[in-house]
Design an enzyme around this catalytic site. Structure first.
Site, PDB file in Angstrom:
ATOM      1  N   ASP A  77       0.873  -1.176   0.000  1.00 41.26           N
ATOM      2  CA  ASP A  77       0.000   0.000   0.000  1.00 41.26           C
ATOM      3  C   ASP A  77       0.909   1.224   0.000  1.00 41.26           C
ATOM      4  O   ASP A  77       2.119   1.116   0.245  1.00 41.26           O
ATOM      5  CB  ASP A  77      -0.876  -0.008   1.268  1.00 41.26           C
ATOM      6  CG  ASP A  77      -1.800   1.206   1.349  1.00 41.26           C
ATOM      7  OD1 ASP A  77      -2.309   1.646   0.299  1.00 41.26           O
ATOM      8  OD2 ASP A  77      -1.997   1.733   2.464  1.00 41.26           O
ATOM      9  N   SER A  78       0.309   2.381  -0.230  1.00 39.78           N
ATOM     10  CA  SER A  78       1.079   3.616  -0.128  1.00 39.78           C
ATOM     11  C   SER A  78       1.503   3.865   1.324  1.00 39.78           C
ATOM     12  O   SER A  78       2.408   4.661   1.562  1.00 39.78           O
ATOM     13  CB  SER A  78       0.226   4.785  -0.620  1.00 39.78           C
ATOM     14  OG  SER A  78      -0.995   4.816   0.091  1.00 39.78           O
ATOM     15  N   GLU A  82      -4.481   9.256   9.241  1.00 39.13           N
ATOM     16  CA  GLU A  82      -3.039   9.189   9.500  1.00 39.13           C
ATOM     17  C   GLU A  82      -2.673   9.904  10.808  1.00 39.13           C
ATOM     18  O   GLU A  82      -1.714   9.546  11.481  1.00 39.13           O
ATOM     19  CB  GLU A  82      -2.269   9.874   8.368  1.00 39.13           C
ATOM     20  CG  GLU A  82      -2.307   9.141   7.049  1.00 39.13           C
ATOM     21  CD  GLU A  82      -1.256   8.068   6.963  1.00 39.13           C
ATOM     22  OE1 GLU A  82      -0.142   8.290   7.433  1.00 39.13           O
ATOM     23  OE2 GLU A  82      -1.567   6.994   6.432  1.00 39.13           O
ATOM     24  N   CYS A 102      -4.264  -1.316  -1.942  1.00 35.03           N
ATOM     25  CA  CYS A 102      -4.414   0.128  -2.109  1.00 35.03           C
ATOM     26  C   CYS A 102      -5.385   0.350  -3.266  1.00 35.03           C
ATOM     27  O   CYS A 102      -5.144  -0.130  -4.378  1.00 35.03           O
ATOM     28  CB  CYS A 102      -3.053   0.740  -2.429  1.00 35.03           C
ATOM     29  SG  CYS A 102      -3.107   2.502  -2.806  1.00 35.03           S
ATOM     30  N   CYS A 125     -11.114   3.081  -0.205  1.00 34.34           N
ATOM     31  CA  CYS A 125      -9.772   3.487   0.219  1.00 34.34           C
ATOM     32  C   CYS A 125      -9.462   2.647   1.448  1.00 34.34           C
ATOM     33  O   CYS A 125     -10.306   2.529   2.346  1.00 34.34           O
ATOM     34  CB  CYS A 125      -9.760   4.974   0.568  1.00 34.34           C
ATOM     35  SG  CYS A 125      -8.219   5.507   1.336  1.00 34.34           S
ATOM     36  N   HIS A 147      -7.729   3.179   3.928  1.00 40.61           N
ATOM     37  CA  HIS A 147      -7.675   3.892   5.209  1.00 40.61           C
ATOM     38  C   HIS A 147      -9.060   3.957   5.883  1.00 40.61           C
ATOM     39  O   HIS A 147      -9.149   4.114   7.090  1.00 40.61           O
ATOM     40  CB  HIS A 147      -7.202   5.334   5.004  1.00 40.61           C
ATOM     41  CG  HIS A 147      -5.721   5.483   4.922  1.00 40.61           C
ATOM     42  ND1 HIS A 147      -4.974   4.933   3.914  1.00 40.61           N
ATOM     43  CD2 HIS A 147      -4.845   6.123   5.734  1.00 40.61           C
ATOM     44  CE1 HIS A 147      -3.709   5.244   4.105  1.00 40.61           C
ATOM     45  NE2 HIS A 147      -3.603   5.959   5.199  1.00 40.61           N
TER      46      HIS A 147
HETATM   47  N1  DGL Z   1      -4.427   3.525   0.745  1.00 47.58           N
HETATM   48  C1  DGL Z   1      -4.798   4.420  -0.318  1.00 47.58           C
HETATM   49  C2  DGL Z   1      -6.031   3.868  -1.045  1.00 47.58           C
HETATM   50  O1  DGL Z   1      -6.565   2.822  -0.695  1.00 47.58           O
HETATM   51  C3  DGL Z   1      -5.082   5.820   0.166  1.00 47.58           C
HETATM   52  C4  DGL Z   1      -3.894   6.566   0.695  1.00 47.58           C
HETATM   53  C5  DGL Z   1      -3.176   7.371  -0.364  1.00 47.58           C
HETATM   54  O2  DGL Z   1      -3.751   8.332  -0.920  1.00 47.58           O
HETATM   55  O3  DGL Z   1      -2.027   7.048  -0.625  1.00 47.58           O
HETATM   56  O4  DGL Z   1      -6.472   4.478  -1.982  1.00 47.58           O
END
Ligand code: DGL
Length: 275
Positions: free
Chosen positions: A18-19, A158, A81, A191, A193
């Protein structure tokens, strides 16, 4: 290395990336599902957020993580992600020679099974919404999608502002705007998150008069990974294990990551994926 679908004796090695921290919600859903598996998790925290970046940049970053995980022995790859899945799935599939599972198709299929032909509201990053990946996937499954970009939610999560008045206000504004254009039966958390604030999203939907069911990609993706890996059911297999890699502060990854994973993260390796 074993052929896809034929896990080796040591249990499958599954790469997840993931990011940043969000993909740990997918890892959390995966851990109890495949006993004996070993997970390698990469969080590209130095370059987060992906959701505000261009397609070319997101694809370059995602391919770097994918290649690294394959080089380190991953036999399967989970793109935990939504942004990387929405904008870089073909590039990632072309860059590695192991099965690749993204997060969008499984959650759309889950929504289709629960609400066939229904209206869904997709909450996601700006890049994911712009890509129209959810709209196309929903269309292909007979669902009607309305998409809403929620760029402030990732930084709030975050920051650890889960039960926080600012997050409440931001949710109220985003969800009121979205519900002005749609009457969804399901809200898809597009997303990784957002599962951290799923309870807050459900409560806000309720207070705005919506009865939509919140569906997140973590459980649906984990079920799809279990199906693809097809590991033999073995009650004596040891619990799954994991190792984490981050491209920025390992201390922050341990602290915040434990929140996302709902368990302590003992060791995080610092990784340099380049600029
Ligand atoms: N984890 C990313 C997603 O599922 C969101 C976080 C980011 O923007 O890097 O899209």
């Amino acid at each position: 290395m074993s052929a896809p679908g034929t896990p080796s004796a040591h249990g499958p090695v599954i790469g997840v990336f993931d990011s940043g921290f969000g993909g740990l919600t997918v890892l959390r859903a995966l851990l109890p599902r495949i006993p004996g598996a070993h997970y390698l998790y990469v969080g590209d925290t130095a370059r987060l957020p992906y959701g505000a970046k261009s397609q070319a940049t997101i694809a370059r970053y995602a391919v770097e993580s994918a290649r690294l995980l394959e080089q380190r022995g991953a036999e399967y790859l989970v793109i935990a992600c939504n942004t990387a899945t929405a904008l870089a799935l073909p590039e990632i599939r072309a860059a590695v020679s192991i099965p690749v599972i993204g997060v969008i198709e499984p959650v759309v299929q889950a929504a289709q099974q629960k609400h066939p032909g229904g209206n869904v509201l997709v909450l996601a990053t700006a890049a994911t919404v712009q890509s129209r990946a959810y709209a196309h996937a929903c269309d292909a499954h007979g669902l009607h999608a309305t998409e809403k970009a929620c760029p402030l939610l990732v930084p709030l999560v975050e920051e650890g502002w889960i039960d926080h008045p600012v997050t409440q206000d931001v949710l109220r504004i985003y969800l009121s705007e979205a519900l002005a254009d749609a009457t969804p039966q399901a809200v898809l958390l597009g997303c990784t998150h957002y599962p951290l604030i799923a309870k807050q999203i459900t409560a806000m939907l309720c207070s705005l008069g919506s009865t939509a069911e919140v569906i997140d990609s973590a459980e649906a993706t984990a079920a799809e990974v279990e199906r693809v890996v097809n590991a033999p059911k073995n009650s004596t297999a040891p619990a799954a294990t994991f190792e984490c890699f981050a491209t920025d502060s390992v201390e922050k990854f341990q602290r915040l990551g434990s929140l996302f994973l709902s368990r302590p993260i003992a060791t995080v390796h610092l990784l340099d994926l380049g600029g």
